[in-house]
Design an enzyme around this catalytic site. Structure first.
Site, PDB file in Angstrom:
ATOM      1  N   HIS A  17      -4.912  -6.514   9.887  1.00 23.06           N
ATOM      2  CA  HIS A  17      -5.477  -5.188  10.156  1.00 23.06           C
ATOM      3  C   HIS A  17      -5.015  -4.212   9.075  1.00 23.06           C
ATOM      4  O   HIS A  17      -4.007  -3.521   9.217  1.00 23.06           O
ATOM      5  CB  HIS A  17      -5.047  -4.704  11.546  1.00 23.06           C
ATOM      6  CG  HIS A  17      -5.771  -3.464  11.999  1.00 23.06           C
ATOM      7  ND1 HIS A  17      -6.477  -3.380  13.177  1.00 23.06           N
ATOM      8  CD2 HIS A  17      -5.903  -2.242  11.424  1.00 23.06           C
ATOM      9  CE1 HIS A  17      -7.004  -2.176  13.308  1.00 23.06           C
ATOM     10  NE2 HIS A  17      -6.660  -1.462  12.256  1.00 23.06           N
ATOM     11  N   HIS A  36      -6.851  -1.352   6.376  1.00 27.15           N
ATOM     12  CA  HIS A  36      -8.036  -0.645   5.857  1.00 27.15           C
ATOM     13  C   HIS A  36      -7.828  -0.403   4.364  1.00 27.15           C
ATOM     14  O   HIS A  36      -6.797   0.164   3.962  1.00 27.15           O
ATOM     15  CB  HIS A  36      -8.190   0.707   6.554  1.00 27.15           C
ATOM     16  CG  HIS A  36      -8.413   0.613   8.037  1.00 27.15           C
ATOM     17  ND1 HIS A  36      -9.658   0.515   8.598  1.00 27.15           N
ATOM     18  CD2 HIS A  36      -7.530   0.590   9.062  1.00 27.15           C
ATOM     19  CE1 HIS A  36      -9.541   0.454   9.927  1.00 27.15           C
ATOM     20  NE2 HIS A  36      -8.261   0.500  10.244  1.00 27.15           N
ATOM     21  N   PRO A  84     -18.481  -0.083   3.598  1.00 27.07           N
ATOM     22  CA  PRO A  84     -19.171   0.056   2.310  1.00 27.07           C
ATOM     23  C   PRO A  84     -19.638   1.496   2.074  1.00 27.07           C
ATOM     24  O   PRO A  84     -20.082   2.168   3.018  1.00 27.07           O
ATOM     25  CB  PRO A  84     -20.362  -0.900   2.427  1.00 27.07           C
ATOM     26  CG  PRO A  84     -20.485  -1.238   3.875  1.00 27.07           C
ATOM     27  CD  PRO A  84     -19.149  -1.014   4.505  1.00 27.07           C
ATOM     28  N   ASP A 144     -18.158   2.496  10.835  1.00 21.90           N
ATOM     29  CA  ASP A 144     -17.439   3.718  11.203  1.00 21.90           C
ATOM     30  C   ASP A 144     -18.109   4.312  12.447  1.00 21.90           C
ATOM     31  O   ASP A 144     -19.270   4.710  12.396  1.00 21.90           O
ATOM     32  CB  ASP A 144     -17.512   4.702  10.023  1.00 21.90           C
ATOM     33  CG  ASP A 144     -16.762   5.989  10.291  1.00 21.90           C
ATOM     34  OD1 ASP A 144     -16.321   6.210  11.456  1.00 21.90           O
ATOM     35  OD2 ASP A 144     -16.617   6.785   9.353  1.00 21.90           O
ATOM     36  N   GLY A 166     -12.741   3.853  12.793  1.00 20.10           N
ATOM     37  CA  GLY A 166     -13.082   5.268  12.624  1.00 20.10           C
ATOM     38  C   GLY A 166     -12.514   6.097  13.755  1.00 20.10           C
ATOM     39  O   GLY A 166     -11.873   5.567  14.678  1.00 20.10           O
ATOM     40  N   HIS A 177     -11.634  -1.818  17.335  1.00 19.42           N
ATOM     41  CA  HIS A 177     -10.527  -0.907  17.665  1.00 19.42           C
ATOM     42  C   HIS A 177     -10.709  -0.478  19.119  1.00 19.42           C
ATOM     43  O   HIS A 177     -11.831  -0.126  19.523  1.00 19.42           O
ATOM     44  CB  HIS A 177     -10.607   0.375  16.832  1.00 19.42           C
ATOM     45  CG  HIS A 177     -10.064   0.261  15.443  1.00 19.42           C
ATOM     46  ND1 HIS A 177     -10.645  -0.500  14.482  1.00 19.42           N
ATOM     47  CD2 HIS A 177      -8.979   0.844  14.862  1.00 19.42           C
ATOM     48  CE1 HIS A 177      -9.947  -0.372  13.355  1.00 19.42           C
ATOM     49  NE2 HIS A 177      -8.934   0.426  13.558  1.00 19.42           N
ATOM     50  N   GLU A 226      -7.098   3.560  21.568  1.00 16.58           N
ATOM     51  CA  GLU A 226      -6.323   4.460  20.686  1.00 16.58           C
ATOM     52  C   GLU A 226      -6.164   5.843  21.295  1.00 16.58           C
ATOM     53  O   GLU A 226      -5.376   6.655  20.824  1.00 16.58           O
ATOM     54  CB  GLU A 226      -7.014   4.598  19.325  1.00 16.58           C
ATOM     55  CG  GLU A 226      -6.773   3.445  18.389  1.00 16.58           C
ATOM     56  CD  GLU A 226      -7.236   3.759  16.972  1.00 16.58           C
ATOM     57  OE1 GLU A 226      -6.432   4.167  16.145  1.00 16.58           O
ATOM     58  OE2 GLU A 226      -8.451   3.588  16.707  1.00 16.58           O
TER      59      GLU A 226
HETATM   60  C1  6MZ Z   1      -9.362   3.975  13.472  1.00 17.56           C
HETATM   61  C2  6MZ Z   1      -9.036   3.873  11.196  1.00 17.56           C
HETATM   62  C3  6MZ Z   1      -7.629   3.939  11.376  1.00 17.56           C
HETATM   63  O1  6MZ Z   1     -12.918   1.762   5.422  1.00 17.56           O
HETATM   64  O2  6MZ Z   1     -12.603   3.654   3.834  1.00 17.56           O
HETATM   65  N1  6MZ Z   1      -9.270   3.820   9.863  1.00 17.56           N
HETATM   66  N2  6MZ Z   1      -9.876   3.892  12.234  1.00 17.56           N
HETATM   67  N3  6MZ Z   1      -8.033   4.063  13.726  1.00 17.56           N
HETATM   68  C4  6MZ Z   1      -7.143   4.050  12.693  1.00 17.56           C
HETATM   69  N4  6MZ Z   1      -5.812   4.190  12.988  1.00 17.56           N
HETATM   70  C5  6MZ Z   1      -4.999   5.213  12.449  1.00 17.56           C
HETATM   71  N5  6MZ Z   1      -7.061   3.874  10.158  1.00 17.56           N
HETATM   72  C6  6MZ Z   1      -8.059   3.798   9.249  1.00 17.56           C
HETATM   73  O3  6MZ Z   1     -10.624   2.736   5.083  1.00 17.56           O
HETATM   74  C7  6MZ Z   1     -10.312   3.992   5.653  1.00 17.56           C
HETATM   75  C8  6MZ Z   1     -11.020   4.173   6.952  1.00 17.56           C
HETATM   76  O4  6MZ Z   1     -10.524   3.248   7.944  1.00 17.56           O
HETATM   77  C9  6MZ Z   1     -10.610   3.791   9.247  1.00 17.56           C
HETATM   78  C10 6MZ Z   1     -11.119   5.229   9.079  1.00 17.56           C
HETATM   79  O5  6MZ Z   1     -12.508   5.235   9.281  1.00 17.56           O
HETATM   80  C11 6MZ Z   1     -10.779   5.523   7.621  1.00 17.56           C
HETATM   81  O6  6MZ Z   1     -11.590   6.538   7.067  1.00 17.56           O
HETATM   82  P1  6MZ Z   1     -12.042   2.359   4.389  1.00 17.56           P
HETATM   83  O7  6MZ Z   1     -11.643   1.416   3.303  1.00 17.56           O
END
Ligand code: 6MZ
Length: 402
Positions: free
Chosen positions: A17, A19, A113, A177, A210, A237, A240
């Site tokens: 997990h 991002h 993307p 997202d 998101g 997800h 949260e």
């Molecule tokens: C939900 C999260 C997150 O996709 O632009 N993101 N979504 N909960 C979380 N916990 C804190 N942490 C990150 O990576 C950034 C994006 O991942 C999601 C959010 O949409 C964030 O803008 P990418 O590579």
């Protein structure tokens, strides 16, 4: 370095997990912002200087403002900095290097993307499509994977070091997202379906992430069903934000909606769940009967729930208040330990394992067990047996050394 810390560092780990844009190095974000004249919010750069003198403890302090709301404010600045192909290539390569150097042997990196500029200095060159965005990442991953194999073979033949770093295998999950429209989600899912046909060895799944206060899984459910029908594995997800305690608790419409959404997510039975930290007891009890692997992100959970706030930023104090983790450990619930957004939460997987060990009194064997069991949750199923052999072998060597 104390011996448990050293063990966590050398332990071969699985990251499920992470991002991409949230894993950006802070120094890179600052540099990209300067090149593009983007002024970053002060909260992004606030440092916990007061703890840096107590070196050992500094590992476990994070006084940065990172509530759920603050995280999403910070996320909105990243695309302003990662706005062209060169920046995308740079962050992808750096993120892969950072995980590999932390002894991660298998990484599932997720990203939504985006349409970027080809070159932010030459806007007339036009834009890079969402498909090109994913292809750029995939080409860097594939190059990295080959380089890792070559580097490992070379080190094995030339180095006298007993613990030559193992090669890392990176894989891609396409994100949707939840704060976007159904049309945008559809575009991403269709793209993921196209990409898995083109790169079946590297694109392994789709996920929903998101801002959890926006929209609802149920809007996107048919799209995830379509992805599933095309053989993609799915992570969602969930949990949260707080929810009602059970289906009869009607105290507040937001809480009730959160409960119904969480319930719908579990009914859909994704292949994995992200976070699942605020699930109400009745849903958690159902999950205990029929588990779905959970991707746990300890520091992220502590920061977004603001659990460390009452402990002066002490992550150890904060993690003791985690609503679920102790239970998952005691009952051997299938969960993995992950970073979520290493750049935003100032973490890496070594720190996450060490933090969990400190808080819940885990020993080397327990940590090795958690790492190995995470292999059962990976989306690239054909890699499972080889990874288990690779990890078990390395863990044996590590134990012999300590
Ligand atoms: C939900 C999260 C997150 O996709 O632009 N993101 N979504 N909960 C979380 N916990 C804190 N942490 C990150 O990576 C950034 C994006 O991942 C999601 C959010 O949409 C964030 O803008 P990418 O590579």
């Amino acid at each position: 370095m104390e011996s448990l810390h050293r063990f966590c560092k050398h332990l071969p780990k699985i990251e499920l997990h992470a991002h991409l844009n949230g894993s950006i190095r802070e120094s890179t974000l600052v540099e990209l912002a300067r090149e593009r004249s983007v002024s970053l919010p002060a909260k992004l750069l606030q440092h916990e200087a007061e703890h840096h003198d107590a070196d050992r403890d500094a590992l476990f302090f994070n006084t940065k403002p990172r509530s759920l709301e603050e995280c999403f404010e910070i996320f909105s600045y990243i695309p302003k900095c990662v706005d062209d192909v060169a920046a995308l290539k740079r962050i992808t390569r750096e993120v892969l290097e950072d995980f590999a150097n932390d002894n991660v042997v298998y990484l599932e990196l997720r990203t939504g993307p985006k349409v970027l500029l080809m070159d932010h200095c030459a806007p007339e060159m036009g834009s890079c499509s969402k498909k090109q965005y994913l292809q750029t990442i995939l080409s860097i991953m594939s190059l990295f994977e080959n380089q890792e194999k070559d580097r490992h073979n070379h080190d094995m033949s030339s180095s006298t070091e007993k613990l030559v770093r193992l090669p890392m295998t990176p894989r891609l999950i396409v994100s949707v997202d939840r704060s976007g429209t159904v049309e945008q989600a559809q575009e991403n899912i269709n793209l993921a379906i196209q990409m898995v046909a083109l790169y079946p060895d590297h694109v392994v799944g789709v996920e929903l992430g998101g801002n959890p206060t926006r929209n609802d899984f149920r809007r996107f459910e048919p799209l995830f069903q379509k992805a599933r029908d095309h053989g993609l594995l799915i992570s969602i997800h969930c949990g949260e934000v707080p929810s009602a305690t059970d289906e009869f608790d009607t105290s507040d419409t937001t809480l009730k909606k959160a409960y119904e959404e969480a319930s719908a997510v579990l009914q859909f039975r994704p292949d994995r769940l992200g976070h699942a930290l605020l699930l109400p007891n009745d849903l958690m009890n159902k999950l205990m009967q029929q588990p779905i692997p959970i991707e746990c992100c300890p520091t992220s959970n502590v920061m977004t729930l603001e659990l460390a706030l009452h402990h002066g930023g002490n992550l150890i104090g904060g993690l003791k208040m985690h609503p679920q983790l102790q239970k998952w450990i005691e009952r051997k619930y299938p969960f993995s330990i992950n970073t979520d957004d290493s750049g935003i939460f100032c973490t890496n997987l070594t720190k996450e394992y060490l933090l969990v060990a400190k808080v819940f009194g885990l020993h080397e064997n327990d940590l090795a067990d958690i790492a190995i069991r995470a292999v059962d949750h990976i989306f690239d199923k054909p890699k499972r047996d080889a990874l288990i052999d690779l990890m078990a072998n390395r863990i044996e060597k590590l134990k012999n050394q300590s």
